[in-house]
Design an enzyme around this catalytic site. Structure first.
Site, PDB file in Angstrom:
ATOM      1  N   ASP A   1       7.593 119.600  82.045  1.00  0.00           N
ATOM      2  CA  ASP A   1       7.549 120.364  80.798  1.00  0.00           C
ATOM      3  C   ASP A   1       7.029 119.500  79.620  1.00  0.00           C
ATOM      4  O   ASP A   1       7.117 118.280  79.613  1.00  0.00           O
ATOM      5  CB  ASP A   1       8.937 121.028  80.570  1.00  0.00           C
ATOM      6  CG  ASP A   1       8.826 122.194  79.650  1.00  0.00           C
ATOM      7  OD1 ASP A   1       7.897 122.430  78.863  1.00  0.00           O
ATOM      8  OD2 ASP A   1       9.834 123.152  79.687  1.00  0.00           O
TER       9      ASP A   1
HETATM   10  C1  BGC Z   1       8.302 125.009  77.156  1.00  0.00           C
HETATM   11  C2  BGC Z   1       7.639 125.543  78.385  1.00  0.00           C
HETATM   12  C3  BGC Z   1       5.971 125.558  78.154  1.00  0.00           C
HETATM   13  C4  BGC Z   1       5.405 124.226  77.377  1.00  0.00           C
HETATM   14  C5  BGC Z   1       3.913 124.456  76.854  1.00  0.00           C
HETATM   15  C6  BGC Z   1       7.962 124.146  76.402  1.00  0.00           C
HETATM   16  O1  BGC Z   1       8.326 124.074  75.188  1.00  0.00           O
HETATM   17  O2  BGC Z   1       9.511 124.883  77.709  1.00  0.00           O
HETATM   18  O3  BGC Z   1       7.778 126.540  79.182  1.00  0.00           O
HETATM   19  O4  BGC Z   1       4.914 125.962  79.138  1.00  0.00           O
HETATM   20  O5  BGC Z   1       6.300 124.163  76.332  1.00  0.00           O
HETATM   21  O6  BGC Z   1       4.072 125.116  75.407  1.00  0.00           O
END
Ligand code: BGC
Length: 695
Positions: free
Chosen positions: A236
């Site tokens: 993540d």
């Molecule tokens: C989120 C993810 C997301 C990623 C990219 C993170 O803050 O938890 O679900 O895919 O950002 O935007």
């Protein structure tokens, strides 16, 4: 074929410099890795997910590009998909998402989110399917298959036990092993084994003392060795915290939220360690190999690749059909709904959500919708000019809160990345006075109309990444408003748009009709309006328990949730209905609940076992006057549950369409049934129509 690919991947990797390899395993832009141009290896382009392809940002800053070429189809959120209980629609929705992602030039779509809804307060619940692992698995697998038909990888997230937003970067989920095994892991396991997901995203939180994105037990022992996953694991954004741990575990790509790409843990710091001999280059080779294999699966390294497209009429049709089956009729006393439209002259619509668009909120799930109908507009579109549809807002939102800043994601690495939203108390300030005025104006109007529809609920200030709710109460004084509308006009229809349940106790006994709809895409409001007007017969069923209040949910009654460094999941297996059902705690509306404008009768049930597996067979008849769809659910029930086990668990379901008077023999495939269980089939957990023994 696979062997050829493997040889090719090894040969390619063999020609790469250390620097080139390192470029492939960390973000070189906010949503891209670096390719190796001289070897014809393109970068890997990613995008959120999951309600449509996200807007384009500058490569190194959370600034929208400012162009108008990234509007897309806004698809129903995963909670809405789950409420359809329709596997085919899940696959079609995934297919639309995959085709749009490919059309926008993406290789990986960051979804679906398959975390279990442990508490109704989690701000990202709208991105997830259900509180039940079987329902989540069944729908997510088809959704993933749909996405991947388009030469785009689904990246299933957030692995694992990412069930709250508060302090999400530093919170440790302390989950009993059997709960991991039976509740929190199954959807991920099914996603990779049956859904064939090419990619998995690690979660922000810690499990067993280690951050999930650099957790060798989770990513190597469980995901890769036990489940046989050979795809790519992506962190993540900002989920990696240590070079050694990340380099030495099954993670493949580190992504983050800042523009200093060379400083990422798997960038220069890793390169230095390899050069010093502290980490073996073979660790990097393993990651690069898996990334190259993914690229081959997606036909990125030659061969014919699908080109996709976005904003097609077909995708809008899919969005509408899924939305139609996601609307849940919660209550309909005296057949208050559908609204009688013949002779209807004047209609009053009250509530901010009647006139609100939602697509551009919610955190990383936000997107630029090509258009988004509002319920008020959809009602007017369908009713036409001979009906005077008047509108009164009735309430208004708080100006602050929610992820409104374009740059919130960059800032999300600070303060643990998430918080619990504090409820604003009403007082003597200007906003409270405005609300009071709006409320009185709406209530005063309501007595003068035959038909009044209230459309309220939540928005992405509550249902949002980085944010949990404090409780389930309706925001902005809506309880009081609904009470006043019902005083003024007892026939007022109550409709909601939202991503997670709200308390209804203050007025539910007085309301004759209550309808729930979700962030259901660009056509979601049309689906809601069609349902209210009887053009569509509702067939959505709750994929989660609608508690009377959040303290009735086991995560709060038995376990912990919110601001703590370690969150104990003391409720174990008793998640969602598994708790309420076993311990006799009555929810407002139970798991699987959803009414129809027609009636269904169930014949006796029997169990069969053939080459396709074990199934429950049952005849279902539409005994009413309208065509409709029924979701027949099968629960495995224990007369005396073995100690520590829930009384009942979902074991199968099938959605069936029936004309008035029509009977069909329905075969419901069963999964995970055990000797000594009784099988109960019916219209919801609380509406069992027939029972039979397990063979
Ligand atoms: C989120 C993810 C997301 C990623 C990219 C993170 O803050 O938890 O679900 O895919 O950002 O935007």
């Amino acid at each position: 074929m696979r062997q050829d690919d493997e040889e090719r991947a090894r040969a390619l990797a063999g020609q790469m410099t250390l620097e080139e390899k390192i470029g492939m395993i960390h973000g070189a832009e906010l949503f891209k890795t670096a390719g190796v141009k001289r070897l014809g290896i393109p970068p890997l382009a990613m995008s959120d997910g999951p309600m449509g392809v996200r807007r384009e940002f500058e490569p190194d800053a959370w600034r929208a590009t400012g162009r108008n070429d990234d509007f897309v189809t806004y698809l129903p959120c995963n909670s809405a998909v789950a409420a359809t209980w329709n596997r085919d629609l899940a696959e079609r929705t995934g297919e639309a998402l995959g085709e749009e992602a490919r059309g926008r030039g993406k290789d990986v779509i960051l979804g679906p989110g398959v975390n279990i809804k442990r508490s109704p307060l989690c701000g990202r619940n709208f991105e997830y399917f259900s509180e039940d692992p079987y329902l989540t698995s069944e729908l997510a697998c088809r959704y993933i298959k749909g996405i991947q038909k388009w030469d785009v990888a689904a990246c299933v997230k957030h692995f694992a036990a990412n069930n709250q937003e508060t302090d999400r970067l530093w919170v440790e989920a302390e989950v009993p092993d059997e709960a991991l095994e039976e509740i929190y892991f199954p959807a991920f396991k099914a996603a990779v084994q049956q859904g064939g997901a090419y990619a998995v995203m690690g979660a922000y939180n810690l499990l067993k003392g280690v951050h999930c994105c650099q957790n060798s037990w989770l990513l190597d022992d469980i995901l890769r060795k036990e489940w046989g996953f050979d795809g790519v694991v992506i962190s993540d954004w900002g989920g990696v915290h240590d070079t050694d741990k990340a380099a030495l575990c099954g993670l493949d790509i580190e992504m983050s939220v800042t523009g200093n790409f060379d400083e990422y843990y798997l960038a220069s710091p890793l390169k230095q360690k390899v050069e010093q001999g502290a980490i073996s280059e073979a660790e990097i080779d393993r990651k690069v190999f898996r990334i190259l294999m993914l690229m081959m699966k997606l036909h990125m390294l030659g061969g014919e690749r699908k080109s996709g497209s976005f904003n097609t009429t077909g995708h809008r049709e899919t969005a509408l059909e899924t939305a139609r089956e996601s609307v849940v009729l919660l209550k309909n006393e005296g057949e208050r709904l559908p609204l009688r439209t013949d002779g209807l002259k004047r209609l009053l619509v009250v509530g901010e959500n009647a006139d609100c668009m939602h697509a551009d909120g919610g955190g990383s799930a936000e997107l630029r919708a090509l258009y988004e109908l509002t319920p008020l507009m959809a009602l007017k579109m369908l009713l036409g000019g001979n009906v005077q549809a008047d509108y009164a807002p009735g309430y208004c939102r708080d100006p602050e809160g929610g992820q409104t800043e374009e740059n919130w994601q960059a800032a999300s690495l600070e303060n643990g990345g998430g918080h619990t939203q504090k409820r604003r108390e009403e007082g003597e300030d200007a906003l409270s006075r405005t609300r009071e005025r709006l409320c009185r104006e709406a209530a005063a109007l309501a007595s003068g109309y035959d038909d009044v529809i209230f459309i309220g609920g939540l928005n992405h200030k509550q249902d949002s990444e980085g944010n949990d709710r404090e409780d389930m109460r309706l925001p902005y004084g809506q309880d009081r408003l609904i009470g006043m509308l019902l005083d003024a006009n007892p026939n007022t229809v109550i409709a909601f748009v939202g991503g997670s349940p709200v308390e209804m106790g203050a007025w539910i006994n007085r309301a004759r009709a209550v309808v729930w709809s979700w962030y259901a895409g660009m056509e979601g409001a049309r689906a809601l309006a069609e349902t209210l007007l009887g053009l569509v017969n509702p067939s959505g069923k709750l994929p989660e328990t609608f508690y009377k209040k959040h303290t009735d949910c086991s995560a709060h009654a038995l376990g912990e949730f919110g601001k703590k460094t370690k969150i104990r999941y003391s409720e174990g297996l008793f998640v969602g209905y598994r708790y309420n059902d076993t311990f006799g705690i009555k929810p407002q509306f139970c798991f699987g609940h959803g009414l129809s404008y027609t009636e269904f009768a169930y014949g006796p049930a029997s169990v069969t076992e053939d080459e396709e597996g074990v199934a429950l067979i049952c005849r279902i008849t539409n005994t009413g006057k309208r065509e409709g769809k029924e979701v027949a659910q099968v629960y495995g029930a224990w007369e005396n549950p073995p100690k520590g086990r829930p009384a009942r668990e979902l074991k199968g379901f099938e959605k069936v369409e029936l004309k008035p008077g029509e009977t069909k023999t329905v075969r419901i495939a069963l999964s995970g049934i055990q000797k000594g269980m009784r099988l109960q089939a019916g219209s919801s957990l609380a509406d069992i129509r027939c029972e039979t023994e397990v063979l």
